[in-house]
Design a protein around this motif. Sequence first.
Motif, PDB file in Angstrom:
ATOM      1  N   SER A  92     -14.918  34.248 101.545  1.00  0.00           N
ATOM      2  CA  SER A  92     -16.236  33.685 102.027  1.00  0.00           C
ATOM      3  C   SER A  92     -17.258  33.669 101.038  1.00  0.00           C
ATOM      4  N   PRO A  93     -18.338  33.158 101.244  1.00  0.00           N
ATOM      5  CA  PRO A  93     -18.952  32.719 100.268  1.00  0.00           C
ATOM      6  C   PRO A  93     -19.816  34.047  99.499  1.00  0.00           C
ATOM      7  N   ASP A  94     -19.563  35.217 100.061  1.00  0.00           N
ATOM      8  CA  ASP A  94     -20.274  36.419  99.753  1.00  0.00           C
ATOM      9  C   ASP A  94     -19.114  37.789  99.497  1.00  0.00           C
ATOM     10  N   SER A  95     -17.901  37.389  99.948  1.00  0.00           N
ATOM     11  CA  SER A  95     -16.990  38.176  99.685  1.00  0.00           C
ATOM     12  C   SER A  95     -15.400  37.740  99.278  1.00  0.00           C
ATOM     13  N   ILE A  96     -14.642  38.524  98.856  1.00  0.00           N
ATOM     14  CA  ILE A  96     -13.320  38.120  98.670  1.00  0.00           C
ATOM     15  C   ILE A  96     -12.047  39.077  98.950  1.00  0.00           C
ATOM     16  N   SER A  97     -11.167  39.025  99.380  1.00  0.00           N
ATOM     17  CA  SER A  97     -10.145  39.798  99.492  1.00  0.00           C
ATOM     18  C   SER A  97      -8.742  39.242  99.128  1.00  0.00           C
ATOM     19  N   PHE A  98      -7.944  39.911  98.453  1.00  0.00           N
ATOM     20  CA  PHE A  98      -6.570  39.546  97.959  1.00  0.00           C
ATOM     21  C   PHE A  98      -5.730  40.615  97.504  1.00  0.00           C
ATOM     22  N   ALA A  99      -4.439  40.316  97.387  1.00  0.00           N
ATOM     23  CA  ALA A  99      -3.454  41.314  96.999  1.00  0.00           C
ATOM     24  C   ALA A  99      -3.546  41.296  95.230  1.00  0.00           C
ATOM     25  N   SER A 100      -3.400  42.229  94.692  1.00  0.00           N
ATOM     26  CA  SER A 100      -3.519  42.409  93.433  1.00  0.00           C
ATOM     27  C   SER A 100      -2.762  43.648  92.901  1.00  0.00           C
ATOM     28  N   PHE A 101      -2.162  43.405  91.870  1.00  0.00           N
ATOM     29  CA  PHE A 101      -1.363  44.770  91.223  1.00  0.00           C
ATOM     30  C   PHE A 101      -2.599  45.506  90.369  1.00  0.00           C
ATOM     31  N   SER A 102      -2.592  46.853  90.817  1.00  0.00           N
ATOM     32  CA  SER A 102      -3.601  47.798  90.133  1.00  0.00           C
ATOM     33  C   SER A 102      -2.827  48.539  88.982  1.00  0.00           C
ATOM     34  N   SER A 103      -3.616  49.360  88.357  1.00  0.00           N
ATOM     35  CA  SER A 103      -3.136  50.189  87.390  1.00  0.00           C
ATOM     36  C   SER A 103      -2.547  51.381  88.024  1.00  0.00           C
ATOM     37  N   ARG A 104      -2.989  51.623  89.259  1.00  0.00           N
ATOM     38  CA  ARG A 104      -2.399  52.973  89.865  1.00  0.00           C
ATOM     39  C   ARG A 104      -0.861  52.644  90.503  1.00  0.00           C
ATOM     40  N   ASP A 139      -8.367  53.458 100.056  1.00  0.00           N
ATOM     41  CA  ASP A 139      -7.841  54.548  99.175  1.00  0.00           C
ATOM     42  C   ASP A 139      -8.756  54.680  97.723  1.00  0.00           C
ATOM     43  N   LYS A 140      -9.434  53.816  97.659  1.00  0.00           N
ATOM     44  CA  LYS A 140     -10.507  53.770  96.473  1.00  0.00           C
ATOM     45  C   LYS A 140     -11.604  52.803  96.640  1.00  0.00           C
ATOM     46  N   LEU A 141     -12.823  53.470  96.401  1.00  0.00           N
ATOM     47  CA  LEU A 141     -14.071  52.781  96.693  1.00  0.00           C
ATOM     48  C   LEU A 141     -14.960  52.909  95.264  1.00  0.00           C
ATOM     49  N   GLU A 142     -15.234  51.614  94.705  1.00  0.00           N
ATOM     50  CA  GLU A 142     -16.069  51.869  93.697  1.00  0.00           C
ATOM     51  C   GLU A 142     -17.435  50.906  93.671  1.00  0.00           C
ATOM     52  N   ILE A 143     -18.486  51.650  93.288  1.00  0.00           N
ATOM     53  CA  ILE A 143     -19.788  50.768  93.151  1.00  0.00           C
ATOM     54  C   ILE A 143     -19.734  50.280  91.739  1.00  0.00           C
ATOM     55  N   LEU A 144     -19.670  48.933  91.742  1.00  0.00           N
ATOM     56  CA  LEU A 144     -19.512  48.200  90.308  1.00  0.00           C
ATOM     57  C   LEU A 144     -21.028  47.415  89.747  1.00  0.00           C
ATOM     58  N   GLY A 145     -21.871  47.553  90.671  1.00  0.00           N
ATOM     59  CA  GLY A 145     -23.499  46.966  90.464  1.00  0.00           C
ATOM     60  C   GLY A 145     -24.362  47.177  91.157  1.00  0.00           C
ATOM     61  N   ASN A 146     -25.737  47.903  90.702  1.00  0.00           N
ATOM     62  CA  ASN A 146     -26.795  48.202  91.435  1.00  0.00           C
ATOM     63  C   ASN A 146     -27.878  47.029  91.481  1.00  0.00           C
ATOM     64  N   GLN A 147     -28.767  47.045  92.408  1.00  0.00           N
ATOM     65  CA  GLN A 147     -29.895  46.191  92.321  1.00  0.00           C
ATOM     66  C   GLN A 147     -29.449  44.471  92.180  1.00  0.00           C
ATOM     67  N   ILE A 148     -28.294  44.380  92.798  1.00  0.00           N
ATOM     68  CA  ILE A 148     -27.856  42.851  92.845  1.00  0.00           C
ATOM     69  C   ILE A 148     -28.467  42.140  94.062  1.00  0.00           C
ATOM     70  N   ARG A 149     -29.055  41.112  93.668  1.00  0.00           N
ATOM     71  CA  ARG A 149     -29.731  40.177  94.757  1.00  0.00           C
ATOM     72  C   ARG A 149     -28.478  39.378  95.343  1.00  0.00           C
ATOM     73  N   SER A 150     -27.694  38.624  94.632  1.00  0.00           N
ATOM     74  CA  SER A 150     -26.641  37.876  95.265  1.00  0.00           C
ATOM     75  C   SER A 150     -25.131  37.865  94.579  1.00  0.00           C
ATOM     76  N   LEU A 151     -24.377  37.770  95.148  1.00  0.00           N
ATOM     77  CA  LEU A 151     -23.058  37.810  94.767  1.00  0.00           C
ATOM     78  C   LEU A 151     -22.307  36.856  95.440  1.00  0.00           C
ATOM     79  N   THR A 152     -21.765  35.676  94.954  1.00  0.00           N
ATOM     80  CA  THR A 152     -21.088  34.465  95.616  1.00  0.00           C
ATOM     81  C   THR A 152     -19.884  34.069  94.832  1.00  0.00           C
ATOM     82  N   PHE A 153     -19.069  33.613  95.812  1.00  0.00           N
ATOM     83  CA  PHE A 153     -17.723  33.120  95.383  1.00  0.00           C
ATOM     84  C   PHE A 153     -17.519  31.671  95.934  1.00  0.00           C
ATOM     85  N   GLU A 154     -17.301  30.861  94.924  1.00  0.00           N
ATOM     86  CA  GLU A 154     -16.936  29.374  94.969  1.00  0.00           C
ATOM     87  C   GLU A 154     -15.492  28.940  94.893  1.00  0.00           C
ATOM     88  N   PHE A 155     -14.846  28.325  95.667  1.00  0.00           N
ATOM     89  CA  PHE A 155     -13.483  27.812  95.381  1.00  0.00           C
ATOM     90  C   PHE A 155     -13.273  26.358  95.309  1.00  0.00           C
TER      91      PHE A 155
END
Length: 192
Positions: A92-104, A139-155
Amino acid sequence: MEGLQRKPFVANGTGDPMRKRQAGFTLIEVLVVVALASVTFLAVTASLIQGIKIFDRLDRVDGEQEIAFLLERITTDLRNSASYSQVARVSSPDSISFASFSSRNKEVPSEVSYFLDAKTNRVVRTERDFPYKDKGDVDKLEILGNQIRSLTFEFSSEDSNVPVRITVSVEKMASPTVFKKQLLIPTGYVAS
């Protein structure tokens, strides 16, 4: 009349009638003090202003590094993404979910999600390994940015034969600058 003679006026007790006692400061002394106080005040003010500028510059650089790390992390996860039958690529314009190979776990991809938590103004990354125990299990939750006004994804493309162009935009609260990063994701890899 001899007893009525006037004695000379002595103002400073030295016997010199021409010399009078000084009471106060001369104009030169006052001007010297004002000049020294002005120079001292200007030096302190200049140092204070310089310190504030350095603090603002360091704060801005810190925010830019935080956003650079966030964009690099999203880029790495998206480049490690794969089509996987158990994970739908949801965006969506403000979130994304996908399959990814992690380091774990490099055998089976995990479901990775990025979104902006509007209540705390933080960018959150979640990762869920397979098989799911519960739909809400993370299984894993991380906070990657603080005080963020907007996060957008365009495809730009959703065709399975053409790489997907994704533009990620991030804007901090304290900065009017919008940081953007474009990346191409090959969609041909399919994990079974």
